[in-house]
Design an enzyme around this catalytic site. Structure first.
Site, PDB file in Angstrom:
ATOM      1  N   GLU A 145      -9.387 -13.616  -0.278  1.00 36.79           N
ATOM      2  CA  GLU A 145      -8.575 -13.904   0.916  1.00 36.79           C
ATOM      3  C   GLU A 145      -9.238 -14.995   1.746  1.00 36.79           C
ATOM      4  O   GLU A 145     -10.442 -14.943   2.006  1.00 36.79           O
ATOM      5  CB  GLU A 145      -8.409 -12.620   1.741  1.00 36.79           C
ATOM      6  CG  GLU A 145      -7.633 -12.845   3.027  1.00 36.79           C
ATOM      7  CD  GLU A 145      -7.188 -11.559   3.699  1.00 36.79           C
ATOM      8  OE1 GLU A 145      -6.743 -10.628   2.986  1.00 36.79           O
ATOM      9  OE2 GLU A 145      -7.279 -11.483   4.926  1.00 36.79           O
ATOM     10  N   ASP A 154       2.419   2.012   3.381  1.00 38.90           N
ATOM     11  CA  ASP A 154       3.433   1.108   3.967  1.00 38.90           C
ATOM     12  C   ASP A 154       4.836   1.562   3.628  1.00 38.90           C
ATOM     13  O   ASP A 154       5.787   1.254   4.335  1.00 38.90           O
ATOM     14  CB  ASP A 154       3.345  -0.316   3.387  1.00 38.90           C
ATOM     15  CG  ASP A 154       1.951  -0.865   3.355  1.00 38.90           C
ATOM     16  OD1 ASP A 154       1.175  -0.521   4.260  1.00 38.90           O
ATOM     17  OD2 ASP A 154       1.642  -1.636   2.426  1.00 38.90           O
ATOM     18  N   HIS A 179       0.885  -1.166   0.000  1.00 43.87           N
ATOM     19  CA  HIS A 179       0.000   0.000   0.000  1.00 43.87           C
ATOM     20  C   HIS A 179       0.927   1.220   0.000  1.00 43.87           C
ATOM     21  O   HIS A 179       2.030   1.158   0.553  1.00 43.87           O
ATOM     22  CB  HIS A 179      -0.819   0.128   1.283  1.00 43.87           C
ATOM     23  CG  HIS A 179      -1.717  -1.011   1.628  1.00 43.87           C
ATOM     24  ND1 HIS A 179      -1.280  -2.133   2.270  1.00 43.87           N
ATOM     25  CD2 HIS A 179      -3.061  -1.148   1.473  1.00 43.87           C
ATOM     26  CE1 HIS A 179      -2.310  -2.932   2.478  1.00 43.87           C
ATOM     27  NE2 HIS A 179      -3.401  -2.371   2.006  1.00 43.87           N
TER      28      HIS A 179
HETATM   29  C1  XUL Z   1      -7.548  -6.365   5.058  1.00 46.71           C
HETATM   30  C2  XUL Z   1      -6.827  -6.853   3.866  1.00 46.71           C
HETATM   31  C3  XUL Z   1      -5.974  -5.862   3.161  1.00 46.71           C
HETATM   32  C4  XUL Z   1      -5.995  -5.998   1.672  1.00 46.71           C
HETATM   33  C5  XUL Z   1      -5.236  -4.907   0.950  1.00 46.71           C
HETATM   34  O1  XUL Z   1      -8.270  -7.333   5.716  1.00 46.71           O
HETATM   35  O2  XUL Z   1      -6.922  -7.997   3.523  1.00 46.71           O
HETATM   36  O3  XUL Z   1      -4.672  -5.996   3.640  1.00 46.71           O
HETATM   37  O4  XUL Z   1      -5.444  -7.216   1.278  1.00 46.71           O
HETATM   38  O5  XUL Z   1      -5.652  -3.640   1.312  1.00 46.71           O
HETATM   39 CO    CO Z   2      -6.007  -9.137   2.034  1.00 42.46          CO
END
Ligand code: XUL
Ligand code: CO
Length: 431
Positions: free
Chosen positions: A264, A100, A97
């Site tokens: 995710e 970061d 990001h």
């Molecule tokens: C938050 C998450 C983030 C995204 C990128 O839960 O998964 O880190 O992957 O902003």
């Molecule tokens: Co994520």
């Protein structure tokens, strides 16, 4: 060279190794005609590994990294150490990001200058490393200015600020040859309907995404635009709840051919799904892009972002990825942080190395299950009736002609076993 990792040499594949090494991740091993490294496409996440200080709701920083601080010198040291970790792991990719990698400036212009300087620094570092950018993204959730959302903010000035932020990050991602650009809407949701115009906010989010896609084409960015679904945390209710919700959103705003998913594991579980469900659904909709391979704690029910450590789970996930034809631009990002007591530099290496081994074992099991073919043939057999021309004719026809088959053919459908335990036993042979 910094002295953070104390001359740690790159990890080698050594199935019988004792100390730090890969016992399962052999980048050059060929599976289904492709090198393991190209299947898995591992990425290190800059935010958790280098920017996260080890806090929890009850206590602050536990990590004392020499690069913590808000000067450019700190940011460059952080980059030096980050690339050392990428090289030790042989990681082919990393992700960031904006927040970061650069110190926040007093103004947008100052933050931009800081950011661009670090992007240039990355360009130099990438010349001496094999690590490439899997994806870039904008942090539009940590700073207090984003507390009521980014594109969905009630304040139009925040929409403009978010546009400026994403434009900057997308430009930088393109400049570094990034494979993808990710949008995760951490604050794109609401806390209470009492102060929220949900209809308006969803429209703003849709228009914003259309603008991002238009801009991608304008600058000729060849990477994929990915949305990362999550049902809640930090918002009480997020608009990008899960794959199905985001797909409906993409259809509504005419973006289904333009945007794919970054899925995710932990977010899937928070949404009440299994990871493989989200992957299979995205694959069936043609929008499977990339994955964040980090799990939650199964007791706390919170997004704890832990490194994967469960081979059977990972195997079922890669099974879906392989069935979908594997990653093209996507990869396996470890959006995972150390536990806050894991203070030592070696913990950073061991966590990633272990996760890479777990994924390698999962991938090998998945490839073997596909090769074996029993699972697929039993599934196909379950649906074999649908391969008959008469069944396809029924699907193409209307309700009355489907109904007429019952009398005409005089059948009485008999239930058949779903064979779940037998199928689970088959999976168990491979994991
Ligand atoms: C938050 C998450 C983030 C995204 C990128 O839960 O998964 O880190 O992957 O902003
Ligand atoms: Co994520």
């Amino acid at each position: 060279m910094t002295d953070f990792f104390q001359d740690q040499q790159p990890l080698q594949f050594d199935p019988d190794g004792s100390d730090l090494c890969f016992r399962h991740y052999n980048p050059d091993e060929i599976l289904n005609g492709k090198r393991m490294e190209e299947h898995l496409r591992f990425a290190v996440a800059y935010w958790h590994s280098f920017a996260w200080p080890g806090g929890d709701p009850f206590g602050g920083e536990t990590f004392e990294r020499p690069w913590f601080g808000d000067t450019m010198e700190h940011a460059r040291l952080k980059a030096d150490v980050a690339f050392e970790l990428f090289d030790i792991l042989g990681a082919p990719y990393f992700c960031w990001h904006d927040a970061d990698i650069r110190p926040e400036g007093k103004t947008f212009a100052q933050s931009r200058r800081n950011f661009e300087e670090i992007i240039e620094y990355f360009e130099g570092k990438m010349q001496g490393s094999k690590a490439r950018l899997l994806w870039g993204t904008a942090n539009m959730f940590s700073h207090r200015r984003f507390m009521s959302g980014a594109a969905t903010n009630p304040d139009p000035d925040m929409f403009a600020w978010s546009a400026a932020t994403v434009k900057l990050c997308l430009d930088a991602t393109a400049r570094l040859g990034g494979q993808n650009y990710v949008l995760w809407g951490g604050r794109e949701g609401y806390e209470t309907l009492l102060n929220t115009d949900l209809k308006r906010e969803r429209k703003q989010a849709g228009r914003f995404l259309q603008m991002v896609v238009d801009y991608k084409h304008k600058i000729g960015f060849e990477g994929a635009i990915l949305v990362e679904p999550k049902p809640q945390e930090p918002s009480k209710h997020q608009y990008d709840y899960d794959v199905a919700t985001v797909y409906g959103f993409l259809k509504e705003f005419g973006l289904e051919g333009e945007v794919q998913m970054n899925i995710e594991q932990g977010h899937a579980i928070l949404a009440g799904h299994s990871f493989e469900h989200e992957l299979a659904l995205a694959s069936s909709l043609g929008i499977l892009g990339s994955i964040d391979m980090n799990r939650n704690d199964y007791q706390s029910g919170w997004d704890t972002d832990q490194f994967p450590n469960n081979v059977p789970e990972v195997a079922l996930a890669y099974y879906e990825v392989l069935k979908a034809g594997g990653f093209s631009k996507g990869g396996t990002n470890f959006d995972a942080k150390l536990r806050r007591q894991s203070l030592d530099p070696i913990d950073l290496i061991a966590s990633h190395a272990g996760a890479m081994d777990i994924c390698a074992r999962g991938l090998k099991a998945a490839a073997a299950m596909l090769d074996d073919g029993s699972l697929e043939s039993m599934r196909n057999e379950r649906y074999a009736g649908w391969d008959l021309p008469s069944s396809q004719q029924m699907l193409a026809g209307d309700l009355a002609s489907a109904a007429a088959k019952v009398d005409a053919e005089g059948f009485d459908p008999q239930p058949r076993s779903g064979k779940q335990e037998i199928l689970e036993n088959i999976v168990n042979r491979f994991v």
